[in-house]
Scaffold this active site. Structure first.
Site, short mmCIF file in Angstrom:
data_model
loop_
_atom_site.label_atom_id
_atom_site.label_comp_id
_atom_site.label_asym_id
_atom_site.label_seq_id
_atom_site.Cartn_x
_atom_site.Cartn_y
_atom_site.Cartn_z
N SER A 131 29.86 42.70 49.70
CA SER A 131 29.95 44.12 49.01
C SER A 131 28.97 44.35 48.12
CB SER A 131 31.29 44.33 48.43
OG SER A 131 31.35 45.52 47.70
N TYR A 161 37.99 43.18 42.75
CA TYR A 161 37.42 43.38 44.21
C TYR A 161 36.07 42.80 44.25
CZ TYR A 161 35.34 45.27 48.27
OH TYR A 161 34.57 45.33 49.32
N LYS A 197 42.41 55.33 54.51
CA LYS A 197 42.15 54.73 53.31
C LYS A 197 42.45 55.43 52.07
CE LYS A 197 38.24 52.67 53.25
NZ LYS A 197 38.56 50.94 52.97
#
Length: 213
Positions: A131, A161, A197
């Site tokens: 990411s 995250y 989402k």
């Protein structure tokens, strides 16, 4: 997914059998769709369907089998799922607001380690989703392509995250396997199949709905 989207160029050699984790999700379902467009249908999909609407992303897709993510590793390791020549690992909790760092470490880091070790041990191509959140505020740059280990050491993710993704990048570097795997650092991706989402949808998707309303 709309058939108006362009299909990717056909690679020199198509995979014969593919494992796609997170295959019901936004990016995962797009990859399965693209593989179908290239004529690849020998695909095993895993995900956690839960109680949202992402199961709908699977409806138009063609694949051999579906497993819940928590049921994957045991049959995979004992050979019950057969052979694969490509693993596309998209499965993860991608919520940047998730505060349970232990859950993220187990779900995003430990699970990826297990799958990577299996793939490398069976000479299966392993492509995983890292990411852009690993870059933090960007003060240390956003280029870790040349001297991966040194560049990764400098990065400072800003949320749990991003750190869970950064942990595996660092682990792969420390184990010396970065040359044998492919990590993709997604930035602000948007497109079809992301409605499920909720607040984690892209800004583009949110703004489109607001403008339309």
């Amino acid at each position: 997914m709309s058939t108006a989207l362009p299909l990717p160029a056909i690679p020199p050699r198509l995979p014969s059998r593919v494992l796609v984790t997170g295959g019901a999700g936004f990016i995962g379902s797009a990859l399965v769709w693209a593989l179908n467009g290239l004529g690849v249908e020998r695909i095993v999909v895993t995900d956690r369907l839960g109680q949202d609407e992402k199961w709908r992303n699977l409806v138009p897709l063609r694949f051999e089998d579906y497993l819940e993510a928590d049921d994957l590793m045991a049959p995979l390791e004992r050979g019950a799922l057969g052979r694969f020549d490509l693993v596309l690992h998209l499965g993860a909790c991608s919520a940047t607001t998730e505060r349970d760092a232990s859950f993220l470490a187990k779900n995003n880091f430990e699970y990826t380690k297990q799958l990577a070790h299996w793939a490398l041990g069976h000479e299966v191509r392993f492509v995983y989703a890292s990411s852009a959140a690993t870059y933090g505020d960007g003060a240390q740059g956003m280029d870790d392509a040349h001297d991966e280990t040194a560049a990764l050491t400098r990065l400072r993710p800003l949320n749990a995250y991003g750190y869970s993704k950064h942990l595996f990048d660092q682990y792969a570097a420390a184990m010396g396997v970065l040359p044998n795997v492919v990590g993709l650092k997604y930035f602000n991706v948007y497109g079809p199949n992301e409605a499920h989402k909720g607040d984690m949808r892209s800004l583009v998707h949110k703004a489109y709905g607001q403008i339309e309303a």
